[in-house]
Design an enzyme around this catalytic site. Sequence first.
Site, short mmCIF file in Angstrom:
data_model
loop_
_atom_site.label_atom_id
_atom_site.label_comp_id
_atom_site.label_asym_id
_atom_site.label_seq_id
_atom_site.Cartn_x
_atom_site.Cartn_y
_atom_site.Cartn_z
N ASP A 77 0.99 -1.15 -0.05
CA ASP A 77 -0.15 -0.01 -0.04
C ASP A 77 0.78 1.17 -0.04
OD1 ASP A 77 -2.32 1.57 -0.13
OD2 ASP A 77 -3.26 0.66 1.60
C1 BGC Z 1 -5.05 3.25 0.07
C2 BGC Z 1 -5.23 2.36 -1.01
C3 BGC Z 1 -5.17 2.75 -2.43
C4 BGC Z 1 -3.77 3.54 -2.29
C5 BGC Z 1 -3.39 4.49 -3.81
C6 BGC Z 1 -3.73 4.17 -0.16
O1 BGC Z 1 -3.87 5.01 0.65
O2 BGC Z 1 -4.92 2.48 1.36
O3 BGC Z 1 -6.27 1.64 -0.98
O4 BGC Z 1 -5.15 1.81 -3.40
O5 BGC Z 1 -3.65 4.39 -1.42
O6 BGC Z 1 -4.34 5.28 -3.90
#
Ligand code: BGC
Length: 765
Positions: free
Chosen positions: A301
């Site tokens: 993530d």
């Molecule tokens: C979130 C993810 C997301 C990623 C990219 C993160 O803060 O937890 O779910 O895919 O950002 O935007």
Amino acid sequence: MTGISRRELLGTAMVTSALVNARPVFGMALAAAGGRDPRVEALIAAMTPREKAGQLTLMASAIGGRAATALNPPGTAAGAAAQIAAARAGELTGVFNGEGSGWHRRLQDAAVNSRLGIPMIFAADVIHGFRTIFPVPLAEAASFDPGLAQRTARVAAIEAAAAGIDWTFAPMVDIARDSRWGRGVEGAGEDVLLGRLFAAARVAGFQGRSLTDPDAVAACAKHFAAYGAGEAGLDYNSVDMSERTLREIYFPPFESALGAGAASVMAAFNEISGIPATANHWLLSDVLRGEWGFRGLVVSDYTADEELIAHGFARDGRDAARLAFLAGVDMSMQSGLYLAHLPELVASGAVPVARLDEAVRRVLTLKAAVGLLDDPFRRLGAGRERRLVRRPAHLALALEAARRAIVLLKNDGNLLPLAQGQRVALIGPFAAGAHDLIGPWNVYGDDGEAVDLATGLRAALRDPALLTVAAGSGVEAALPGGIGAAVAAARAADVVVLAIGEAANMSGEAQSRTDVTVPAPQRDLVRAVVATGKPVVIVLTTGRALALDDAVLAAPAILVSWFLGSAAGTAIAETLVGHSAPSGRLPVSFPIESGQEPYHYDHKPTGRPQPPGALQPYKARYRTVPNLARFAFGHGLTYGQMVYGDPDVGGGELGWNHTIDVSVLVTNTGKTDASEVVQVYVHARSASVTQPVRRLIAFRRCRIAPGTSETVHFVLDRKDLGFTGIDGRATVEPGRFDIWIAPSAEAGQPAQIELQPPIASASAP
Ligand code: BGC
């Protein structure tokens, strides 16, 4: 709509846990051939360690999707130039949440002109639509129709792919049992069966018939694992739980997503029992790859590898990169740590080169699978985006999905549907305006392109002049003079529609709440309007289950409208006037009070259950309320009137190798045709691991004409009665079970069935 097979996900209208429990062969279609792609192997052989690390480095796009500046660092010209340079140097595998095919094409030009010409991959958070916005995933789960989610995911993929997107960071398949956590809005709610079905459906929708199709996008099941179980509902918070619970509750939707062929998995931000998921070898390597045989890509993530330092798990950036990589995270999102440290980590022997090659192979195999090695511009054709987004068929699907997501919580005196010819006062912060329609976690949508409730109602009323609109209150702050104007509007009307609830930015990432109520200024508004004595219909905008207080409950009718997307106002208005009938069911329990959270219907019994009726001392209840839902999981009324008979289980004996037919007579005593979701729950009276008070094992939607009855049958076998044993394995034990066939998780009276032990020669599952 561009062709989509309406193939029913599980091939039957009756959905049971046994069907989804049948363990599919995990592993993605793209690796199914088993063999290695010679193009991939030739590239790996030619790559420098730095180029390899570059293939494992993903960054937020320097030029972002509409809402991306709120989610990613704001883009600058210098940032864009730097990103193009990184692409040309082979130091960037791709970007996410970028804006439009024009920008993506510039990056791809740079990438194909790099030394080895490896194309970039373009990712995005396509959570509930791209430019045509569908109801938030939680709302869509209220349809109890995974087939609908498959269709909306298909359209989302068609639109996203037209803008050059190859890969979506969706579906989010986290089970969410604590309404304080804001991200429950992105998933399918609290139940494991629904979670599994929607996970598989969304993957099938995104990925389409074949990942190489120019309108397919690779899916990413996230966030692995137990991200929804953060302590106290606080986003990113630690999780401490038994392996058995992980396996029984939090893993199954991931297994279903992988079973449906999901190409990738995103590791979660949270720690699990002391080990951050992003550095959790057991989770990412032993379980995901070893046990489940997953052959796709694992991505971190957003900066989650770097966050291992803040977790107190890694010493510094180098250590964080090493720990995440060796645990099984192939690709690093946004921290840049893999590019900075992997070449040296390999040179020093801290990371085996074979492991580096394996991760690169997964990335290149994904790029090959989505067709990029054949044609890097496959999804970047000029004009496709304009032609393919927001097509009439897509918007029609958005309206269908929005209608089917609406849940009618109460309808005293059949106030709904509203008779035409009445003067309607539409009051509340969500009555009018281009805001809070499409909901959280949307990068490319635009509230301005969605229909608000006032516009929807004007179109649905035979005489639009009978509508007056007043805001009455802000979302979290009172509006000067607001209540006075609202009360005047209510007095001048025959009926009031009160559009209240949560703003879009009150749920979603990092939006945990301690008090899951309608904000206080809006409750003041409700009190004042209800006090006029006019009949009030509440339309509840929300991204989570709410604890509704007496002020809100005083309204005779309450509809949950969630965030419905492009067609929000049309769908709500059509429902209010009866052009469309509500048919949604709650995928999350609405508690009596916030302090009950985490509340989920499938909680365990205690040694001292509170019996029905008055609160008793020394029982499992709170001082003032029982531990029940205000509106239970599965609840949702229709404009018909459904009366359930007692469950018929025949003799109640289920042989170990046999099936049992259980049924119920459902009568529609109302005046309107209605769609009912008949639900089957079980509870094992005694088992080697205590079992929840109820667990959903099957459901079936059926249409029942007014004044008619239908006997709704379910055929069950022993697998429907199984659970995860103390050893973490699927287990079925003979014994006595309570079984409910009911309209919700806390309704109905149980019948009993007895699962007979296997006869001597039969073997356990
Ligand atoms: C979130 C993810 C997301 C990623 C990219 C993160 O803060 O937890 O779910 O895919 O950002 O935007």
